[in-house]
Design an enzyme around this catalytic site. Sequence first.
Site, PDB file in Angstrom:
ATOM      1  N   GLY A  52      41.076  40.482  50.531  1.00  0.00           N
ATOM      2  CA  GLY A  52      42.261  41.336  50.381  1.00  0.00           C
ATOM      3  C   GLY A  52      43.283  40.503  49.629  1.00  0.00           C
ATOM      4  N   THR A  89      48.697  35.809  33.418  1.00  0.00           N
ATOM      5  CA  THR A  89      47.679  34.773  33.606  1.00  0.00           C
ATOM      6  C   THR A  89      46.522  35.055  32.650  1.00  0.00           C
ATOM      7  OG1 THR A  89      46.538  35.906  35.422  1.00  0.00           O
ATOM      8  CG2 THR A  89      48.327  34.403  36.026  1.00  0.00           C
ATOM      9  N   ALA A 109      41.034  30.712  31.899  1.00  0.00           N
ATOM     10  CA  ALA A 109      40.919  29.316  31.466  1.00  0.00           C
ATOM     11  C   ALA A 109      41.929  28.962  30.376  1.00  0.00           C
ATOM     12  CB  ALA A 109      39.504  29.048  30.969  1.00  0.00           C
ATOM     13  N   LYS A 110      42.498  29.984  29.738  1.00  0.00           N
ATOM     14  CA  LYS A 110      43.483  29.728  28.666  1.00  0.00           C
ATOM     15  C   LYS A 110      44.872  29.399  29.232  1.00  0.00           C
ATOM     16  CE  LYS A 110      42.180  33.606  26.882  1.00  0.00           C
ATOM     17  NZ  LYS A 110      42.374  34.898  26.234  1.00  0.00           N
ATOM     18  N   ASP A 158      45.136  34.872  42.913  1.00  0.00           N
ATOM     19  CA  ASP A 158      45.909  34.852  44.166  1.00  0.00           C
ATOM     20  C   ASP A 158      46.346  33.433  44.523  1.00  0.00           C
ATOM     21  OD1 ASP A 158      45.698  37.595  44.439  1.00  0.00           O
ATOM     22  OD2 ASP A 158      43.793  37.464  45.506  1.00  0.00           O
ATOM     23  N   CYS A 177      40.897  25.725  42.803  1.00  0.00           N
ATOM     24  CA  CYS A 177      40.203  26.860  43.428  1.00  0.00           C
ATOM     25  C   CYS A 177      38.930  27.230  42.670  1.00  0.00           C
ATOM     26  CB  CYS A 177      41.168  28.053  43.494  1.00  0.00           C
ATOM     27  SG  CYS A 177      40.389  29.611  43.926  1.00  0.00           S
ATOM     28  N   LYS A 224      35.381  25.478  43.232  1.00  0.00           N
ATOM     29  CA  LYS A 224      34.576  25.641  44.451  1.00  0.00           C
ATOM     30  C   LYS A 224      34.208  27.111  44.611  1.00  0.00           C
ATOM     31  CE  LYS A 224      36.881  22.079  47.228  1.00  0.00           C
ATOM     32  NZ  LYS A 224      37.747  21.938  48.391  1.00  0.00           N
ATOM     33  N   SER A 258      38.123  28.431  49.052  1.00  0.00           N
ATOM     34  CA  SER A 258      38.243  27.414  47.994  1.00  0.00           C
ATOM     35  C   SER A 258      39.700  27.124  47.620  1.00  0.00           C
ATOM     36  CB  SER A 258      37.477  27.874  46.755  1.00  0.00           C
ATOM     37  OG  SER A 258      38.027  29.064  46.246  1.00  0.00           O
TER      38      SER A 258
HETATM   39  P1  ATP Z   1      40.783  36.508  39.811  1.00  0.00           P
HETATM   40  O1  ATP Z   1      40.756  38.012  39.748  1.00  0.00           O
HETATM   41  O2  ATP Z   1      39.490  35.845  39.412  1.00  0.00           O
HETATM   42  O3  ATP Z   1      41.353  35.972  41.063  1.00  0.00           O
HETATM   43  P2  ATP Z   1      42.802  36.860  37.844  1.00  0.00           P
HETATM   44  O4  ATP Z   1      42.088  37.712  36.851  1.00  0.00           O
HETATM   45  O5  ATP Z   1      43.809  37.492  38.722  1.00  0.00           O
HETATM   46  O6  ATP Z   1      41.778  36.031  38.683  1.00  0.00           O
HETATM   47  P3  ATP Z   1      43.093  34.727  35.892  1.00  0.00           P
HETATM   48  O7  ATP Z   1      44.010  34.952  34.762  1.00  0.00           O
HETATM   49  O8  ATP Z   1      41.633  34.818  35.641  1.00  0.00           O
HETATM   50  O9  ATP Z   1      43.568  35.683  37.078  1.00  0.00           O
HETATM   51  O10 ATP Z   1      43.377  33.287  36.536  1.00  0.00           O
HETATM   52  C1  ATP Z   1      44.607  32.962  37.145  1.00  0.00           C
HETATM   53  C2  ATP Z   1      44.944  31.523  36.834  1.00  0.00           C
HETATM   54  O11 ATP Z   1      43.918  30.687  37.374  1.00  0.00           O
HETATM   55  C3  ATP Z   1      45.006  31.181  35.350  1.00  0.00           C
HETATM   56  O12 ATP Z   1      46.288  31.445  34.808  1.00  0.00           O
HETATM   57  C4  ATP Z   1      44.671  29.697  35.363  1.00  0.00           C
HETATM   58  O13 ATP Z   1      45.825  28.934  35.685  1.00  0.00           O
HETATM   59  C5  ATP Z   1      43.687  29.594  36.533  1.00  0.00           C
HETATM   60  N1  ATP Z   1      42.292  29.652  36.040  1.00  0.00           N
HETATM   61  C6  ATP Z   1      41.468  30.722  36.012  1.00  0.00           C
HETATM   62  N2  ATP Z   1      40.281  30.415  35.475  1.00  0.00           N
HETATM   63  C7  ATP Z   1      40.340  29.092  35.170  1.00  0.00           C
HETATM   64  C8  ATP Z   1      39.431  28.155  34.579  1.00  0.00           C
HETATM   65  N3  ATP Z   1      38.189  28.512  34.199  1.00  0.00           N
HETATM   66  N4  ATP Z   1      39.849  26.879  34.423  1.00  0.00           N
HETATM   67  C9  ATP Z   1      41.087  26.487  34.805  1.00  0.00           C
HETATM   68  N5  ATP Z   1      41.991  27.332  35.359  1.00  0.00           N
HETATM   69  C10 ATP Z   1      41.629  28.608  35.535  1.00  0.00           C
END
Ligand code: ATP
Length: 296
Positions: free
Chosen positions: A39, A212, A215-216, A245, A275, A278, A284
């Site tokens: 959640g 967000t 990885a970018k 989250d 996070c 892991k 994680s």
């Molecule tokens: P999820 O739904 O998987 O929880 P999300 O789609 O809400 O994620 P993302 O933009 O994928 O959000 O990731 C959130 C943040 O986590 C990114 O801004 C980055 O700081 C970090 N992050 C995500 N993936 C990576 C990665 N492969 N390497 C390093 N940091 C990452």
Amino acid sequence: MTRIAVLGSTNMDLVAYTARAPERGETVTGREFRTIPGGKGANQAVAAARAGGEVAMIGAVGDDAYGAQLRDGLEHAGVDTDLLHTAEGPSGTAHIVVDDSGSNAIVVIPGANGVVTALGPGEIAAIAAADLLLMQLELPLSAVVEGARAARSQGVRTILTPSPVQPLPDELLDHIDLLVPNEHEAAELSGQTEPHAAAQILLRQVPEVIITLGAKGSLYAARGGEPVLFAAPEVQAVDTTGAGDTFVGALAVALGEGRPVAKALAFASSAAALCVQKPGASTSMPYRSEIEADAV
Ligand code: ATP
């Protein structure tokens, strides 16, 4: 210590791992089954608590066995669950099939989350006592709007993760200080796929946006300033579930401590990068000491 109220969902994720997802009408034999507390609300609460916040969870679980497990898990993470109500009926569940390509198909049944349509005096008082209020969109919108309005009227900073993405009414956006969509949500809400352009559109409705970008990294934008791209640490990602989250939970703690945005984003990015290295979501999420050791 940053005081954080989280108004959000608590679900039990029921995850079936299988080589191949079944076609319509087909039965396949899977490999493994796991129940994982989840959640978006509960995940952000755990992330914020581990990152060093004093966290109160506002929402509901059911009166089933999952409800008790979910509550225990939050308490174990140090989250205050006094305002996590136990509602009659089942807890929220997410039924997830993950295949060997890593793709997933998910059915979410809100269960007890769906009964949180309005807030009582206890919830309003907890929001007023917090430094920040974290919200997502897995509770009925009426409660989210009420929470945001209550926070704003008390000068409590509001952060919204617009997930699952849906059109956002002005009565909600008018009370949001910081919107944190991922790339896909930002595109959906703004009609712009390019993050800078999306941020400019979103800034018409909220004063600050962080998009967000996996990885970018993340793009920070505030009204009247140039958007700034913050790179994510380069790490070997094993499972990105819960990265968003974790990022928001840690960000809230750092902002509440009065860290400038760049430092708060470094803290959040380190937490999220730890996070993804892991497996799992809440399992994680890193502790403050790990984040501090990592954050530059
Ligand atoms: P999820 O739904 O998987 O929880 P999300 O789609 O809400 O994620 P993302 O933009 O994928 O959000 O990731 C959130 C943040 O986590 C990114 O801004 C980055 O700081 C970090 N992050 C995500 N993936 C990576 C990665 N492969 N390497 C390093 N940091 C990452």
